[in-house]
Write a protein that holds these residues in place. Structure first.
Motif, short mmCIF file in Angstrom:
data_model
loop_
_atom_site.label_atom_id
_atom_site.label_comp_id
_atom_site.label_asym_id
_atom_site.label_seq_id
_atom_site.Cartn_x
_atom_site.Cartn_y
_atom_site.Cartn_z
N GLU A 190 0.83 -1.20 0.00
CA GLU A 190 0.00 0.00 0.00
C GLU A 190 0.87 1.26 0.00
O GLU A 190 0.55 2.25 -0.66
CB GLU A 190 -0.93 0.00 1.22
CG GLU A 190 -1.90 1.16 1.27
CD GLU A 190 -2.84 1.23 0.07
OE1 GLU A 190 -3.35 2.33 -0.22
OE2 GLU A 190 -3.06 0.18 -0.59
N TRP A 191 1.99 1.21 0.72
CA TRP A 191 2.91 2.34 0.72
C TRP A 191 3.45 2.57 -0.69
O TRP A 191 3.53 3.71 -1.15
CB TRP A 191 4.08 2.07 1.68
CG TRP A 191 4.99 3.26 1.85
CD1 TRP A 191 4.90 4.23 2.80
CD2 TRP A 191 6.10 3.61 1.01
NE1 TRP A 191 5.91 5.17 2.61
CE2 TRP A 191 6.65 4.81 1.52
CE3 TRP A 191 6.69 3.03 -0.11
CZ2 TRP A 191 7.75 5.43 0.94
CZ3 TRP A 191 7.79 3.65 -0.70
CH2 TRP A 191 8.32 4.84 -0.16
N LEU A 192 3.82 1.50 -1.38
CA LEU A 192 4.29 1.62 -2.76
C LEU A 192 3.21 2.19 -3.66
O LEU A 192 3.49 3.02 -4.53
CB LEU A 192 4.73 0.25 -3.28
CG LEU A 192 6.02 -0.32 -2.69
CD1 LEU A 192 6.18 -1.78 -3.09
CD2 LEU A 192 7.24 0.48 -3.13
N ARG A 193 1.98 1.77 -3.42
CA ARG A 193 0.86 2.26 -4.22
C ARG A 193 0.70 3.77 -4.08
O ARG A 193 0.47 4.49 -5.05
CB ARG A 193 -0.43 1.54 -3.80
CG ARG A 193 -1.58 1.65 -4.79
CD ARG A 193 -2.78 0.85 -4.32
NE ARG A 193 -2.44 -0.50 -3.90
CZ ARG A 193 -2.21 -1.51 -4.73
NH1 ARG A 193 -2.30 -1.32 -6.03
NH2 ARG A 193 -1.90 -2.70 -4.27
N LYS A 194 0.85 4.26 -2.85
CA LYS A 194 0.65 5.68 -2.58
C LYS A 194 1.86 6.53 -2.91
O LYS A 194 1.72 7.71 -3.25
CB LYS A 194 0.28 5.88 -1.11
CG LYS A 194 -1.08 5.33 -0.73
CD LYS A 194 -1.36 5.55 0.75
CE LYS A 194 -2.75 5.06 1.13
NZ LYS A 194 -3.01 5.24 2.59
N ASN A 195 3.06 5.95 -2.79
CA ASN A 195 4.27 6.76 -2.89
C ASN A 195 5.11 6.52 -4.13
O ASN A 195 6.01 7.32 -4.43
CB ASN A 195 5.13 6.54 -1.64
CG ASN A 195 4.47 7.03 -0.38
OD1 ASN A 195 4.52 8.21 -0.06
ND2 ASN A 195 3.83 6.11 0.35
N VAL A 196 4.84 5.43 -4.84
CA VAL A 196 5.58 5.15 -6.07
C VAL A 196 4.59 5.11 -7.23
O VAL A 196 4.47 6.06 -7.99
CB VAL A 196 6.41 3.86 -5.98
CG1 VAL A 196 7.19 3.63 -7.28
CG2 VAL A 196 7.38 3.93 -4.80
N SER A 197 3.86 4.01 -7.36
CA SER A 197 2.82 3.94 -8.39
C SER A 197 1.99 2.67 -8.20
O SER A 197 2.42 1.71 -7.56
CB SER A 197 3.43 3.92 -9.79
OG SER A 197 4.04 2.67 -10.07
N GLU A 198 0.81 2.70 -8.78
CA GLU A 198 -0.07 1.52 -8.76
C GLU A 198 0.61 0.35 -9.45
O GLU A 198 0.55 -0.79 -8.98
CB GLU A 198 -1.37 1.86 -9.50
CG GLU A 198 -2.46 0.81 -9.38
CD GLU A 198 -3.36 1.04 -8.18
OE1 GLU A 198 -4.00 0.07 -7.75
OE2 GLU A 198 -3.40 2.17 -7.67
N GLU A 199 1.26 0.63 -10.57
CA GLU A 199 1.91 -0.44 -11.34
C GLU A 199 3.01 -1.12 -10.54
O GLU A 199 3.10 -2.35 -10.50
CB GLU A 199 2.51 0.14 -12.63
CG GLU A 199 3.22 -0.90 -13.49
CD GLU A 199 3.92 -0.30 -14.68
OE1 GLU A 199 4.41 -1.07 -15.52
OE2 GLU A 199 3.99 0.95 -14.77
N VAL A 200 3.86 -0.33 -9.89
CA VAL A 200 4.95 -0.90 -9.10
C VAL A 200 4.39 -1.70 -7.93
O VAL A 200 4.86 -2.80 -7.63
CB VAL A 200 5.90 0.21 -8.60
CG1 VAL A 200 6.84 -0.32 -7.52
CG2 VAL A 200 6.71 0.77 -9.76
N ALA A 201 3.38 -1.17 -7.27
CA ALA A 201 2.78 -1.88 -6.14
C ALA A 201 2.24 -3.24 -6.56
O ALA A 201 2.34 -4.21 -5.81
CB ALA A 201 1.66 -1.04 -5.53
#
Length: 248
Positions: A190-201
């Protein structure tokens, strides 16, 4: 998005010529483990890297346990260019034992990840909290701080695998429950989704490490956000094959 299971075996500072030959034979003889369906990567000691790389079956891979950023006046070290020169494609970075024994900071680990990824290696980037930090309810604070340091420098997330290893569970026989491990993995995603991107998450693989054995691997791997394991002691035995089979 279906993520290909990833299984790492960190041999740490263990191995002789004889024991390494036996381990490679165990891996090579595991014909019912298909390396096209799961990623299998073992990390021998520096002195055994070339030997294992040359003798290990080609659908399995070899990783370094550590490296310095560049060649030069660093007695006793190995550089990322040297790893590439012998044909390696993986390196473990930021393991808690490097952080505690050799005082590697978040920034040092992040720099190593950047160097590895920029050179074309896949970094197995480790994060994890101590027992005190967990008891103080700082797990999320610590793991996301460590993840942020990596995220600051990573441009190609296809070359990164995250390994969540609670320090209190490494080599202790203690294992996070499937629910505890899943919660941390879900929080990281979820942190990756919010701080990097949906695709990376969605695509980055997050491994669990900490006293993983054949007997608990099948339960842990069923959790939604656990994409495999970084295994220590059990990777030095035939039990590692049972762990690999949990991903098939």
């Amino acid at each position: 998005m279906a993520r290909k299971p990833f299984f790492g075996g960190n041999w740490k500072c263990n191995g002789t010529q004889e024991s390494v030959d036996k381990l490679v034979k165990i891996l090579n003889d595991a014909k019912d483990v298909d390396g096209s369906k799961i990623d299998v990567v073992v990390a021998p000691t520096l002195i055994h890297l070339a030997k294992v790389h040359e003798s290990l079956r080609k659908d399995f891979h070899v990783s370094a346990q550590n490296f310095v950023a560049e060649s030069g006046a660093y007695t006793g070290e190995v550089s990322v260019s040297m790893l590439k020169d012998i044909g390696l494609h993986y390196a473990i970075v930021g393991h808690s034992e490097r952080r505690s024994l050799y005082h590697e900071t978040d920034e040092v680990a992040a720099h190593k990840v950047k160097v590895a990824v920029d050179a074309g290696l896949t970094a197995i980037a480790c994060i994890g909290e101590t027992l005190q930090e967990r008891e103080e309810n700082k797990t999320n604070e610590v793991t996301t701080r460590q993840l942020q340091a990596y995220a600051n420098v990573i441009k190609d997330w296809d070359k990164v695998v995250i390994a969540y290893e609670p320090v209190w569970a490494i080599g202790t026989g203690k294992v996070a429950t499937p629910q505890q491990a899943q919660q941390v993995h879900a929080d990281l995603r979820e942190w990756l989704r919010k701080n990097v991107s949906e695709e990376v998450a969605d695509k980055v693989r997050i491994l669990y490490g900490g006293s993983v054995k054949g007997d608990n691997a099948e339960v842990l791997i069923k959790e939604k956000d656990i994409d495999g394991f970084l295994v220590g002691g059990a990777s030095l035995t035939a039990d590692f094959i049972k762990i690999l089979k949990s991903g098939l």
